[in-house]
Design a protein around this motif. Structure first.
Motif, PDB file in Angstrom:
ATOM      1  N   GLY A  82       4.102  16.339  21.642  1.00 53.46           N
ATOM      2  CA  GLY A  82       5.363  16.802  22.226  1.00 53.46           C
ATOM      3  C   GLY A  82       4.931  17.640  23.533  1.00 53.46           C
ATOM      4  N   ASN A  83       5.312  18.918  23.517  1.00 52.88           N
ATOM      5  CA  ASN A  83       5.259  19.732  24.802  1.00 52.88           C
ATOM      6  C   ASN A  83       3.871  20.450  24.661  1.00 52.88           C
ATOM      7  N   THR A  84       3.175  20.545  23.720  1.00 54.77           N
ATOM      8  CA  THR A  84       2.095  21.349  23.418  1.00 54.77           C
ATOM      9  C   THR A  84       0.701  20.686  23.628  1.00 54.77           C
ATOM     10  N   ALA A  85      -0.097  21.183  24.538  1.00 53.95           N
ATOM     11  CA  ALA A  85      -1.296  20.673  24.877  1.00 53.95           C
ATOM     12  C   ALA A  85      -2.240  21.613  24.054  1.00 53.95           C
ATOM     13  N   THR A  86      -3.170  21.117  23.228  1.00 54.94           N
ATOM     14  CA  THR A  86      -4.364  21.895  22.369  1.00 54.94           C
ATOM     15  C   THR A  86      -5.718  21.316  23.103  1.00 54.94           C
ATOM     16  N   PRO A  87      -6.383  22.212  23.583  1.00 55.83           N
ATOM     17  CA  PRO A  87      -7.716  22.177  23.914  1.00 55.83           C
ATOM     18  C   PRO A  87      -8.519  22.365  22.773  1.00 55.83           C
ATOM     19  N   GLY A  88      -9.792  21.927  22.578  1.00 61.86           N
ATOM     20  CA  GLY A  88     -10.679  21.816  21.412  1.00 61.86           C
ATOM     21  C   GLY A  88     -11.670  20.781  21.332  1.00 61.86           C
ATOM     22  N   THR A  89     -12.286  20.767  19.972  1.00 67.11           N
ATOM     23  CA  THR A  89     -13.475  19.919  19.880  1.00 67.11           C
ATOM     24  C   THR A  89     -12.872  18.923  18.828  1.00 67.11           C
ATOM     25  N   ALA A  90     -13.345  17.573  18.960  1.00 65.29           N
ATOM     26  CA  ALA A  90     -13.021  16.671  18.189  1.00 65.29           C
ATOM     27  C   ALA A  90     -13.998  16.555  16.695  1.00 65.29           C
ATOM     28  N   LEU A  91     -13.316  16.741  15.542  1.00 65.39           N
ATOM     29  CA  LEU A  91     -14.336  16.829  14.493  1.00 65.39           C
ATOM     30  C   LEU A  91     -14.466  15.881  13.520  1.00 65.39           C
ATOM     31  N   GLY A  92     -13.418  14.980  13.834  1.00 66.04           N
ATOM     32  CA  GLY A  92     -13.519  13.497  12.885  1.00 66.04           C
ATOM     33  C   GLY A  92     -12.132  13.029  12.549  1.00 66.04           C
ATOM     34  N   LEU A  93     -12.029  12.351  11.595  1.00 65.83           N
ATOM     35  CA  LEU A  93     -10.595  11.760  10.975  1.00 65.83           C
ATOM     36  C   LEU A  93     -10.695  12.273   9.338  1.00 65.83           C
ATOM     37  N   ASP A  94      -9.460  12.756   9.098  1.00 59.35           N
ATOM     38  CA  ASP A  94      -9.406  13.126   7.559  1.00 59.35           C
ATOM     39  C   ASP A  94      -9.070  11.776   6.640  1.00 59.35           C
ATOM     40  N   SER A  95      -9.169  11.811   5.496  1.00 58.57           N
ATOM     41  CA  SER A  95      -9.149  10.593   4.681  1.00 58.57           C
ATOM     42  C   SER A  95      -7.773   9.660   4.916  1.00 58.57           C
ATOM     43  N   GLN A  96      -6.680  10.477   5.616  1.00 56.31           N
ATOM     44  CA  GLN A  96      -5.478   9.459   5.977  1.00 56.31           C
ATOM     45  C   GLN A  96      -5.752   9.084   7.343  1.00 56.31           C
ATOM     46  N   GLY A  97      -6.672   9.256   8.155  1.00 59.45           N
ATOM     47  CA  GLY A  97      -6.785   9.112   9.401  1.00 59.45           C
ATOM     48  C   GLY A  97      -6.301   9.928  10.462  1.00 59.45           C
ATOM     49  N   ILE A 146       0.820  -1.147  -0.039  1.00 66.53           N
ATOM     50  CA  ILE A 146       0.102   0.164   0.167  1.00 66.53           C
ATOM     51  C   ILE A 146       0.790   1.291  -0.163  1.00 66.53           C
ATOM     52  N   PRO A 147       0.297   2.455  -0.503  1.00 68.09           N
ATOM     53  CA  PRO A 147       1.054   3.570  -0.380  1.00 68.09           C
ATOM     54  C   PRO A 147       1.550   3.941   1.142  1.00 68.09           C
ATOM     55  N   THR A 148       2.645   4.302   1.206  1.00 66.52           N
ATOM     56  CA  THR A 148       3.145   4.853   2.653  1.00 66.52           C
ATOM     57  C   THR A 148       2.397   5.702   3.293  1.00 66.52           C
ATOM     58  N   ARG A 149       1.355   6.471   2.701  1.00 70.09           N
ATOM     59  CA  ARG A 149       0.530   7.322   3.426  1.00 70.09           C
ATOM     60  C   ARG A 149      -0.617   6.440   3.999  1.00 70.09           C
ATOM     61  N   ARG A 150      -0.837   5.351   3.732  1.00 70.84           N
ATOM     62  CA  ARG A 150      -1.792   4.403   4.095  1.00 70.84           C
ATOM     63  C   ARG A 150      -1.306   3.663   5.515  1.00 70.84           C
ATOM     64  N   LEU A 151      -0.047   3.609   5.696  1.00 68.87           N
ATOM     65  CA  LEU A 151       0.305   2.790   6.859  1.00 68.87           C
ATOM     66  C   LEU A 151      -0.210   3.299   8.178  1.00 68.87           C
ATOM     67  N   PRO A 152      -0.224   4.655   8.675  1.00 67.89           N
ATOM     68  CA  PRO A 152      -0.927   4.692   9.924  1.00 67.89           C
ATOM     69  C   PRO A 152      -2.502   4.292   9.914  1.00 67.89           C
ATOM     70  N   GLN A 153      -3.062   4.061   8.983  1.00 63.34           N
ATOM     71  CA  GLN A 153      -4.469   3.446   8.957  1.00 63.34           C
ATOM     72  C   GLN A 153      -4.521   1.728   9.479  1.00 63.34           C
ATOM     73  N   LEU A 154      -3.150   1.420   9.345  1.00 56.40           N
ATOM     74  CA  LEU A 154      -3.165   0.112   9.981  1.00 56.40           C
ATOM     75  C   LEU A 154      -3.527  -0.084  11.667  1.00 56.40           C
ATOM     76  N   THR A 155      -3.219   1.025  12.297  1.00 53.69           N
ATOM     77  CA  THR A 155      -3.533   0.967  13.590  1.00 53.69           C
ATOM     78  C   THR A 155      -5.026   1.224  13.730  1.00 53.69           C
ATOM     79  N   THR A 157     -13.117   3.855   3.583  1.00 53.85           N
ATOM     80  CA  THR A 157     -14.198   3.036   4.342  1.00 53.85           C
ATOM     81  C   THR A 157     -13.833   2.568   5.467  1.00 53.85           C
ATOM     82  N   ILE A 158     -12.281   2.580   5.696  1.00 52.26           N
ATOM     83  CA  ILE A 158     -11.879   2.115   7.077  1.00 52.26           C
ATOM     84  C   ILE A 158     -12.031   3.477   8.212  1.00 52.26           C
TER      85      ILE A 158
END
Ligand code: BT5
Length: 269
Positions: free
Chosen positions: A226-241, A84-93, A205-206
């Motif tokens: 890293g050392n940065t904490a970002t408070p916010g609202t989860a919107l979803g996942l993009d096509s790369q995950g 698979i293309p390298t960009r899809r590897l994180p989707q295996l998680t 689909t995944i």
């Protein structure tokens, strides 16, 4: 503690055409991911599953450890060689988390919920973690070790103080002991189905399936990267995950890694 795992019994179920075509069970190992890496370097086949009764150095992400008490949980690693293309590897998680959640659901009410990027939760506590590690193989393909730990028969007293408020097991949430052999068979079978689907489905689909098994969207979260904490609202996942977040400052951000905390935040107003 349930009866010992048996590679023969697992294989007799003829669960996966690809994943689980070969199954090895060990007693105590340092880490099933480490052992799987050695097998990968010896050019083991895709689909090889390694299970251990316990791990002395079970690992999580970023050098963290995974508590792996003998006979209480499932400690599994499998070898994939996806083309698979390298960009899809994180989707295996995400694929492995989905398969683990579906396996847990066979033994649990309420349903397991996925937390990005690599947690499976029961009643908001972690019962399962995923660790994917990528290595080149001797033949130049990219090999991925997918490591999965599931807490099956732990009682509250089995968790050290620092995990008591965040970790749980199937037994704690359902009141029932789970036969780890049956759990292993369910997990391997879901992994085989979801991996096949992942390779043949259209790319989004995944992501859709993962989101159907998660409650994160719309939740107030804090992402630590890293050392940065970002408070916010989860919107979803993009096509790369990647996790999409609307920060409290109004910026739309995409995270490819990080820690998410779902707990109510104690920020100054
Ligand atoms: C993970 O990392 O959640 C990945 C865990 C993967 C474990 C499997 S077991 C089979 C295979 N072989 C290995 O050596 N590893 C894999 P992470 O997101 O970094 O979470 C780790 C954190 O979870 C720790 O720092 C603890 O806070 C917490 N933790 C440790 N053991 C736990 C447990 N048994 N149940 C719930 N939480 C735990």
């Amino acid at each position: 503690m349930s009866s010992p795992l048996s590679a023969e019994k697992i294989k007799n179920h003829q669960i996966g055409a690809r994943i689980g075509s070969e199954v090895l069970v060990f007693d105590a190992v340092d880490s099933t991911n480490e052992l799987a890496k050695q097998h990968l370097f010896q050019d083991a086949r895709e689909g090889l599953v390694l299970l251990a009764e316990s791990q002395t150095r079970g690992r999580g992400r970023l050098g963290r450890s995974w508590m792996s008490l003998p006979g209480m949980g499932l400690y599994l690693s499998l070898i994939l060689k996806p083309k698979i293309p390298t960009r899809r590897l994180p989707q295996l998680t995400l694929m492995a988390g989905l398969a683990a959640a579906l396996a847990v659901n066979e033994f649990s009410v309420p349903d397991a919920r996925l937390k990005w990027p690599n947690d499976v939760l029961l009643n908001g506590k972690k019962c399962c973690g995923i660790l994917c590690e990528t290595h080149p193989t001797p033949t130049g393909e990219s090999g991925v070790i997918v490591g999965i730990g599931i807490n099956a028969n732990h009682s509250p007293a089995d968790f050290p103080d620092e995990l008591k408020s965040s970790a749980t097991s199937l037994k704690i949430e359902t009141g029932n002991s789970t036969d780890r052999q049956d759990l292993a068979i369910a997990l391997i079978s879901h992994l085989d189905k979801q991996y096949d689907a992942f390779l043949s489905d259209e790319e989004p689909t995944i992501i859709e399936k993962w989101l159907e098994n998660s409650d994160m969207v719309g939740k107030k979260i804090t992402v630590t990267h890293g050392n940065t904490a970002t408070p916010g609202t989860a919107l979803g996942l993009d096509s790369q995950g990647r996790l999409l977040v609307l920060s409290d400052k109004g910026e739309e951000l995409a995270f490819d890694s990080g820690e998410v905390s779902l707990q109510p935040r104690e920020w100054p107003a």
